[in-house]
Scaffold this motif. Structure first.
Motif, mmCIF file in Angstrom:
data_model
loop_
_atom_site.group_PDB
_atom_site.id
_atom_site.type_symbol
_atom_site.label_atom_id
_atom_site.label_comp_id
_atom_site.label_asym_id
_atom_site.label_seq_id
_atom_site.Cartn_x
_atom_site.Cartn_y
_atom_site.Cartn_z
ATOM 1 N N THR A 58 -21.998 -21.014 12.064
ATOM 2 C CA THR A 58 -22.109 -22.171 12.950
ATOM 3 C C THR A 58 -22.563 -21.739 14.351
ATOM 4 O O THR A 58 -23.336 -22.438 15.002
ATOM 5 C CB THR A 58 -20.769 -22.930 13.051
ATOM 6 N N GLU A 59 -22.099 -20.584 14.794
ATOM 7 C CA GLU A 59 -22.530 -20.079 16.101
ATOM 8 C C GLU A 59 -24.001 -19.691 16.085
ATOM 9 O O GLU A 59 -24.700 -19.855 17.085
ATOM 10 C CB GLU A 59 -21.680 -18.877 16.497
ATOM 11 N N ALA A 60 -24.478 -19.184 14.965
ATOM 12 C CA ALA A 60 -25.867 -18.747 14.870
ATOM 13 C C ALA A 60 -26.840 -19.912 14.769
ATOM 14 O O ALA A 60 -27.976 -19.823 15.241
ATOM 15 C CB ALA A 60 -26.048 -17.822 13.672
ATOM 16 N N THR A 61 -26.406 -21.005 14.163
ATOM 17 C CA THR A 61 -27.313 -22.126 13.927
ATOM 18 C C THR A 61 -27.147 -23.288 14.905
ATOM 19 O O THR A 61 -28.064 -24.107 15.053
ATOM 20 C CB THR A 61 -27.119 -22.687 12.513
ATOM 21 N N GLY A 62 -25.978 -23.401 15.535
ATOM 22 C CA GLY A 62 -25.731 -24.546 16.393
ATOM 23 C C GLY A 62 -25.316 -25.792 15.641
ATOM 24 O O GLY A 62 -25.110 -26.846 16.243
ATOM 25 N N GLY A 95 -22.708 -24.670 25.543
ATOM 26 C CA GLY A 95 -22.764 -24.523 26.986
ATOM 27 C C GLY A 95 -23.670 -25.596 27.576
ATOM 28 O O GLY A 95 -24.359 -26.329 26.851
ATOM 29 N N MET A 96 -23.703 -25.683 28.886
ATOM 30 C CA MET A 96 -24.506 -26.705 29.559
ATOM 31 C C MET A 96 -25.987 -26.546 29.254
ATOM 32 O O MET A 96 -26.703 -27.536 29.013
ATOM 33 C CB MET A 96 -24.284 -26.638 31.072
ATOM 34 N N GLU A 97 -26.467 -25.305 29.234
ATOM 35 C CA GLU A 97 -27.886 -25.065 28.970
ATOM 36 C C GLU A 97 -28.277 -25.585 27.588
ATOM 37 O O GLU A 97 -29.307 -26.249 27.424
ATOM 38 C CB GLU A 97 -28.167 -23.564 29.064
ATOM 39 N N GLU A 98 -27.443 -25.305 26.603
ATOM 40 C CA GLU A 98 -27.723 -25.772 25.247
ATOM 41 C C GLU A 98 -27.670 -27.288 25.171
ATOM 42 O O GLU A 98 -28.500 -27.912 24.492
ATOM 43 C CB GLU A 98 -26.735 -25.165 24.258
ATOM 44 N N ARG A 125 -30.015 -23.964 20.001
ATOM 45 C CA ARG A 125 -29.167 -22.780 19.898
ATOM 46 C C ARG A 125 -30.001 -21.495 19.834
ATOM 47 O O ARG A 125 -29.725 -20.525 20.534
ATOM 48 C CB ARG A 125 -28.273 -22.892 18.665
ATOM 49 N N ARG A 126 -31.051 -21.486 19.031
ATOM 50 C CA ARG A 126 -31.849 -20.274 18.877
ATOM 51 C C ARG A 126 -32.670 -19.967 20.132
ATOM 52 O O ARG A 126 -33.032 -18.819 20.384
ATOM 53 C CB ARG A 126 -32.775 -20.389 17.659
ATOM 54 N N ALA A 127 -32.952 -20.988 20.946
ATOM 55 C CA ALA A 127 -33.681 -20.768 22.198
ATOM 56 C C ALA A 127 -32.862 -19.954 23.191
ATOM 57 O O ALA A 127 -33.417 -19.373 24.132
ATOM 58 C CB ALA A 127 -34.079 -22.108 22.818
ATOM 59 N N LEU A 128 -31.555 -19.884 22.977
ATOM 60 C CA LEU A 128 -30.698 -19.100 23.875
ATOM 61 C C LEU A 128 -30.804 -17.599 23.595
ATOM 62 O O LEU A 128 -30.345 -16.799 24.407
ATOM 63 C CB LEU A 128 -29.242 -19.541 23.717
#
Length: 202
Positions: A58-62, A95-98, A125-128
């Motif tokens: 879930t952390e990897a995909t968002g 996070g705020m950016e996401e 998520r992957r853009a981070l």
């Protein structure tokens, strides 16, 4: 192939329809097939991070636990699901950016299309991650990312008329939406970081 787990999938029967031609061959739904290809690529990258202990699925995909289970159970074989250490899944925090990236993508996503909404979460998520966006999605090349964005976020993708790198473009649009700029150059052509935004992504 990752530790004996191979990603492979068969497009569902429901994604095919009978051709009107006299040949009688079924007509493939190429949009569905491409979406499944992208999901397979993303999940391959996610599985790499899971096995390296860098993130949960879930952390990897968002995606939420429910969304990820739905994708895996509908598209991929049961044997593949076990590689994702499901017992460790929790809905990933944003996070705020996401959140801002998601909002930007969802604004121009295809209306009432759950696939577009899920891709918005995955891309945000992957853009981070540090690498080029197409690489962090596990895609074959930049053209596949261009196709994905043009399909699910057509108006947003159409605005990239100067072929800016996609991650740079997303953050550029995000800055525009928030009313500020991270760039002080009078124009792209006069900027010392021109290649950073427009150079090769290979």
């Amino acid at each position: 192939m990752i530790r004996g787990t191979q990603i492979c999938y068969q497009p569902s029967e429901r994604r095919h329809s009978q051709s009107s031609s006299t040949s009688g061959w079924p007509r493939r739904d190429f949009e569905w097939d491409f979406d499944e290809h992208v999901l397979a690529c993303v999940l391959w990258r996610a599985l790499e991070e899971v096995e390296a202990g860098e993130a949960t699925a879930t952390e990897a995909t968002g995606l939420s636990r429910a969304e990820l289970l739905d994708i895996l159970s509908c598209i991929f074989p049961t044997s593949f699901i076990h590689g994702f250490c499901m017992e460790e899944w929790n809905d990933a925090e944003q996070g705020m950016e996401e959140q801002l990236l998601r909002r930007l993508l969802l604004k121009d996503a295809r209306p009432a299309d759950p696939k577009s909404a899920r891709f918005a979460k995955i891309i945000a998520r992957r853009a981070l991650r540090d690498g080029h966006l197409w690489q962090e999605l596990g895609l074959v090349d930049r053209s596949e990312l261009s196709r994905l964005l043009a399909t699910h976020f057509p108006r947003l993708a159409a605005g990239n008329t100067n072929n800016m790198k996609w991650k740079k473009y997303l953050y550029h649009k995000l800055c525009e939406a928030e009313g500020f700029s991270l760039c002080v150059a009078p124009s792209c052509q006069e900027c010392n970081e021109f290649k950073s935004c427009f150079g090769s992504e290979e």
